[in-house]
Design a protein around this motif. Structure first.
Motif, PDB file in Angstrom:
ATOM      1  N   ARG A   1      10.268  21.297 -14.138  1.00  0.00           N
ATOM      2  CA  ARG A   1      10.626  20.356 -13.029  1.00  0.00           C
ATOM      3  C   ARG A   1       9.416  19.320 -12.521  1.00  0.00           C
ATOM      4  N   VAL A   2       9.781  18.196 -12.442  1.00  0.00           N
ATOM      5  CA  VAL A   2       8.504  17.435 -11.848  1.00  0.00           C
ATOM      6  C   VAL A   2       9.047  16.570 -10.549  1.00  0.00           C
ATOM      7  N   GLN A   3       8.197  16.731  -9.717  1.00  0.00           N
ATOM      8  CA  GLN A   3       8.659  16.154  -8.320  1.00  0.00           C
ATOM      9  C   GLN A   3       7.865  14.865  -8.239  1.00  0.00           C
ATOM     10  N   ILE A   4       8.545  13.904  -7.617  1.00  0.00           N
ATOM     11  CA  ILE A   4       7.925  12.739  -7.319  1.00  0.00           C
ATOM     12  C   ILE A   4       8.222  12.547  -5.709  1.00  0.00           C
ATOM     13  N   SER A   5       6.941  12.201  -5.009  1.00  0.00           N
ATOM     14  CA  SER A   5       7.000  12.128  -3.797  1.00  0.00           C
ATOM     15  C   SER A   5       5.871  10.822  -3.263  1.00  0.00           C
TER      16      SER A   5
ATOM     17  N   PHE B   1       0.722  -1.304   0.074  1.00  0.00           N
ATOM     18  CA  PHE B   1       0.008  -0.065   0.005  1.00  0.00           C
ATOM     19  C   PHE B   1       0.795   1.333   0.027  1.00  0.00           C
ATOM     20  N   ALA B   2       0.688   2.245  -1.062  1.00  0.00           N
ATOM     21  CA  ALA B   2       1.554   3.137  -1.279  1.00  0.00           C
ATOM     22  C   ALA B   2       1.045   4.221  -2.013  1.00  0.00           C
ATOM     23  N   ASP B   3       1.428   5.534  -1.812  1.00  0.00           N
ATOM     24  CA  ASP B   3       0.805   6.648  -2.674  1.00  0.00           C
ATOM     25  C   ASP B   3       1.891   7.293  -3.657  1.00  0.00           C
ATOM     26  N   VAL B   4       1.416   7.890  -4.697  1.00  0.00           N
ATOM     27  CA  VAL B   4       2.495   8.482  -5.594  1.00  0.00           C
ATOM     28  C   VAL B   4       1.782   9.898  -5.707  1.00  0.00           C
ATOM     29  N   PHE B   5       2.722  10.968  -5.482  1.00  0.00           N
ATOM     30  CA  PHE B   5       2.192  12.294  -5.458  1.00  0.00           C
ATOM     31  C   PHE B   5       3.157  12.771  -6.631  1.00  0.00           C
ATOM     32  N   VAL B   6       2.750  13.501  -7.476  1.00  0.00           N
ATOM     33  CA  VAL B   6       3.510  14.173  -8.850  1.00  0.00           C
ATOM     34  C   VAL B   6       3.104  15.584  -8.764  1.00  0.00           C
ATOM     35  N   ARG B   7       4.025  16.462  -8.812  1.00  0.00           N
ATOM     36  CA  ARG B   7       4.015  17.971  -8.821  1.00  0.00           C
ATOM     37  C   ARG B   7       4.872  18.433 -10.076  1.00  0.00           C
ATOM     38  N   LEU B   8       4.161  19.584 -10.731  1.00  0.00           N
ATOM     39  CA  LEU B   8       4.792  20.104 -11.804  1.00  0.00           C
ATOM     40  C   LEU B   8       5.325  21.473 -11.206  1.00  0.00           C
TER      41      LEU B   8
ATOM     42  N   CYS C   1       0.844  22.742 -10.803  1.00  0.00           N
ATOM     43  CA  CYS C   1      -0.263  22.023 -10.583  1.00  0.00           C
ATOM     44  C   CYS C   1       0.364  20.623 -10.100  1.00  0.00           C
ATOM     45  N   ASP C   2      -0.544  19.565  -9.588  1.00  0.00           N
ATOM     46  CA  ASP C   2      -0.228  18.252  -8.968  1.00  0.00           C
ATOM     47  C   ASP C   2      -1.116  17.464  -8.859  1.00  0.00           C
ATOM     48  N   GLY C   3      -1.005  16.456  -8.061  1.00  0.00           N
ATOM     49  CA  GLY C   3      -1.960  15.234  -8.102  1.00  0.00           C
ATOM     50  C   GLY C   3      -1.513  14.081  -7.331  1.00  0.00           C
ATOM     51  N   LEU C   4      -2.096  13.252  -6.772  1.00  0.00           N
ATOM     52  CA  LEU C   4      -1.918  11.941  -5.969  1.00  0.00           C
ATOM     53  C   LEU C   4      -2.710  10.759  -6.363  1.00  0.00           C
ATOM     54  N   ARG C   5      -1.969   9.687  -6.520  1.00  0.00           N
ATOM     55  CA  ARG C   5      -2.833   8.302  -6.494  1.00  0.00           C
ATOM     56  C   ARG C   5      -2.136   7.281  -5.599  1.00  0.00           C
ATOM     57  N   SER C   6      -3.170   6.785  -4.951  1.00  0.00           N
ATOM     58  CA  SER C   6      -3.165   5.765  -4.009  1.00  0.00           C
ATOM     59  C   SER C   6      -3.198   4.258  -4.848  1.00  0.00           C
ATOM     60  N   LEU C   7      -1.931   3.448  -4.329  1.00  0.00           N
ATOM     61  CA  LEU C   7      -2.001   2.140  -4.907  1.00  0.00           C
ATOM     62  C   LEU C   7      -2.116   1.147  -4.069  1.00  0.00           C
TER      63      LEU C   7
ATOM     64  N   ALA D   1       1.392  14.462   0.504  1.00  0.00           N
ATOM     65  CA  ALA D   1       1.190  15.737   0.595  1.00  0.00           C
ATOM     66  C   ALA D   1       0.192  15.948   1.626  1.00  0.00           C
ATOM     67  N   PHE D   2       0.805  15.831   2.848  1.00  0.00           N
ATOM     68  CA  PHE D   2      -0.115  15.848   3.913  1.00  0.00           C
ATOM     69  C   PHE D   2      -0.103  17.170   4.758  1.00  0.00           C
ATOM     70  N   PRO D   3      -1.360  17.628   5.298  1.00  0.00           N
ATOM     71  CA  PRO D   3      -2.535  17.150   5.278  1.00  0.00           C
ATOM     72  C   PRO D   3      -3.556  17.145   4.197  1.00  0.00           C
ATOM     73  N   ARG D   4      -3.038  17.807   3.139  1.00  0.00           N
ATOM     74  CA  ARG D   4      -4.108  17.895   2.025  1.00  0.00           C
ATOM     75  C   ARG D   4      -4.566  16.506   1.559  1.00  0.00           C
ATOM     76  N   TYR D   5      -3.602  15.471   1.583  1.00  0.00           N
ATOM     77  CA  TYR D   5      -4.148  13.879   1.448  1.00  0.00           C
ATOM     78  C   TYR D   5      -3.755  13.317   2.405  1.00  0.00           C
ATOM     79  N   ASN D   6      -4.690  12.424   2.843  1.00  0.00           N
ATOM     80  CA  ASN D   6      -4.411  11.574   4.121  1.00  0.00           C
ATOM     81  C   ASN D   6      -3.026  10.573   3.771  1.00  0.00           C
ATOM     82  N   ARG D   7      -2.388  10.620   4.937  1.00  0.00           N
ATOM     83  CA  ARG D   7      -1.029   9.946   4.872  1.00  0.00           C
ATOM     84  C   ARG D   7      -1.453   8.618   4.813  1.00  0.00           C
ATOM     85  N   ASN D   8      -0.554   7.912   3.824  1.00  0.00           N
ATOM     86  CA  ASN D   8      -0.908   6.056   3.657  1.00  0.00           C
ATOM     87  C   ASN D   8       0.166   5.630   4.825  1.00  0.00           C
TER      88      ASN D   8
END
Length: 542
Positions: free
Chosen positions: A484-488, A431-438, A451-457, A491-498
């Motif tokens: 630039r692209v960030q990967i993490s 169980f993990a999340d992928v957050f991507v930010r431009l 801009c950015d977004g998150l996907r839980s896997l 993005a807590f607490p905007r998104y719940n921590r996995n």
């Protein structure tokens, strides 16, 4: 966003008031079909108010005070009579307040009541932002012919549901809003909210999360408990979802959004389903002042003209503030033509480019939900937390954030439309999340978020493709800047921590750190997809 406030004001000069002398009839009683009575205030010019077009605002935050008057007064001074109504269960209206659930029936009953009043003329408009925008979406497909226009700001037809996707749970916004409405009618309620922002942020770290509301309110609040338990597609929310009604709306619509607004993706979805609409999107977050200025201006231009049986001033269907260029531009549609998706691939050694990646080893980082990667700027709605474009230097210095950056651009590159990413990813946990930010990196090396977004896997302990839907945008990367692209993994607490355990979000108590890998090789071509058009220096006005 202070950078653009002067530009916004120049664009949105309101017509001069016809009068400053207003009369307010308070606590008008509006009966509902089930016997409940909702209270409303009617604002009119001191003389000649009867028969003017009516602007209806339905709101859960009260009919007076610092939030109501700025919505009502500019309209009542410039050609409308305004009815502002407290929704069910708020500020004197019969209750209880069950957020979002009664707005269709109550809204239609209110429209029927307004039309029968002796002071009503021949027309009305629906206007308001956020929750007040949702009250418009809830009734618009069944509105009587006297409704000539609707102007929803930073809103959409399924207001809560975009926060509650099982693969991308947005914690901060619905929790903060739930705390707000739960305590808003207490003595000094607004002041408590302004001063209590840090307490709310601490509460979001509570484990289990279903106890977080008691940490702030001293009790459970049903709305907060419900968002923790029920995903977006749960039958529980069915009566609150009006997306299926949008295509049947015939009332002309002018919808106002912001590039860093919490509801933007749903708002653009609604716009694309409409047949008679125009769209304005500015450089704003949810509670930016520019939003209120803009929908007020649209009510007076678009709405008042239609209410008088006239045509609004000619303008393009889509008006966007292109960030980076910092200029308002007109387009024929959303998304606009001429911006083709292009893959920018993650490369070895932190590079980013349009060429396919070469053979390389994956990059890695360790994600610890006990010290979660923080939300910095971007799409936020919380007291004391900055939203929108901010300096990402400190965020990118964290060991749990990877960055991939192009060379300096030879020409301007304009990105307008829907943005997404495909990231090949593996975790040591299932169980993990992928957050991507431009981000945009300027000539001095300062990185600011676009801009950015998150996907839980699930099943993340095997190599998976994380398809991440990011926020739409309109942004010009200038010559000499870098993309630039960030990967993490958060993005807590905007998104719940996995937590890494797969436990239900309401009751999870165990936090497990994970080792994450991001792949960029010919078999795993991770990329961000940008709707892009390159512009020469001459075209960009340099």
């Amino acid at each position: 966003m202070n950078l653009n406030s002067h530009l916004v004001q120049r664009m949105l000069r309101l017509p001069p008031p016809l009068t400053r002398d207003l009369t307010v009839e308070r606590d008008l009683r509006v009966p509902m079909r089930d016997g409940a009575v909702l209270l409303a205030d009617r604002w009119t010019p001191a003389t000649g108010g009867d028969g003017l077009p009516t602007a209806l605002i339905r709101v859960p935050y009260g009919r007076s005070g610092p939030t109501a008057a700025p919505m009502v007064r500019p309209l009542a001074e410039r050609g409308f009579q305004v009815l502002i109504q407290s929704t069910r269960g708020t500020f004197g209206s019969d209750g209880p307040f069950d957020p979002l659930r009664c707005e269709r029936e109550d809204g239609l009953d209110t429209l029927d009541w307004v039309i029968e009043q002796p002071w009503f003329g021949e027309s009305m408009i629906l206007v308001g932002a956020s929750y007040s925008g949702f009250t418009q979406w809830a009734v618009a497909d069944a509105a009587p012919p006297q409704v000539k226009a609707m102007i929803p700001g930073v809103s959409e037809s399924a207001l809560t549901l975009d926060f509650l996707h099982g693969d991308a749970f947005s914690l901060e916004t619905p929790f903060v809003w739930g705390v707000q409405v739960a305590g808003q009618e207490r003595r000094f309620g607004m002041l408590r909210q302004l001063l209590g922002g840090k307490k709310v942020q601490r509460a979001l770290r509570t484990l289990p999360l279903n106890q977080a509301d008691t940490a702030v309110l001293g009790r459970h609040y049903d709305y907060i408990q419900n968002i923790l338990v029920h995903d977006a597609d749960a039958p529980f929310w069915r009566g609150l979802d009006h997306r299926h009604r949008v295509a049947d709306i015939t009332v002309p619509v002018s919808t106002v959004g912001g590039w860093y607004d919490i509801f933007l993706p749903g708002q653009l979805r609604d716009y694309r389903a409409l047949r008679n609409a125009r769209l304005t999107v500015g450089p704003w977050a949810h509670i930016s002042m520019g939003v209120g200025h803009t929908y007020t201006a649209e009510a007076l231009d678009f709405g008042l003209a239609l209410a008088r049986g006239e045509q609004p001033a000619e303008r393009a269907p889509v008006r966007l503030f292109v960030m980076g260029e910092d200029k308002w531009r007109d387009f024929p549609s959303w998304p606009p033509p001429g911006y083709e998706p292009q893959r920018f691939h993650l490369q070895p050694d932190g590079a980013l480019g349009t060429e396919p990646p070469a053979d390389s080893s994956p990059d890695g980082y360790r994600y610890d939900p006990a010290d979660p990667t923080p939300a910095v700027g971007g799409v936020r709605m919380a007291f004391g937390e900055k939203a929108g474009r901010v300096d990402n230097t400190a965020l990118e210095a964290r060991p749990d954030v990877l960055t991939y950056t192009t060379a300096a651009l030879d020409d301007d590159a304009e990105v307008i439309g829907d943005v997404s990413a495909e990231i090949f990813f593996r975790s040591s946990l299932p169980f993990a999340d992928v957050f991507v930010r431009l981000c945009d990196v300027d000539a001095d090396g300062r990185s600011t978020n676009v801009c950015d977004g998150l996907r839980s896997l699930t099943g993340a302990d095997e190599t998976r493709t994380a398809e991440v839907r990011m926020w739409p945008t309109a942004y010009r990367f200038k010559r000499g800047h870098r993309i630039r692209v960030q990967i993490s993994s958060g993005a807590f607490p905007r998104y719940n921590r996995n937590p890494g355990t797969g436990e239900p979000r309401a009751t999870a108590t165990t936090l497990r750190a994970a080792d994450q890998q991001v792949f960029h090789d010919p078999r795993h071509p991770s990329a961000v997809l940008l709707p892009i058009r390159r512009t020469t220096s001459e075209k960009s006005g340099k």
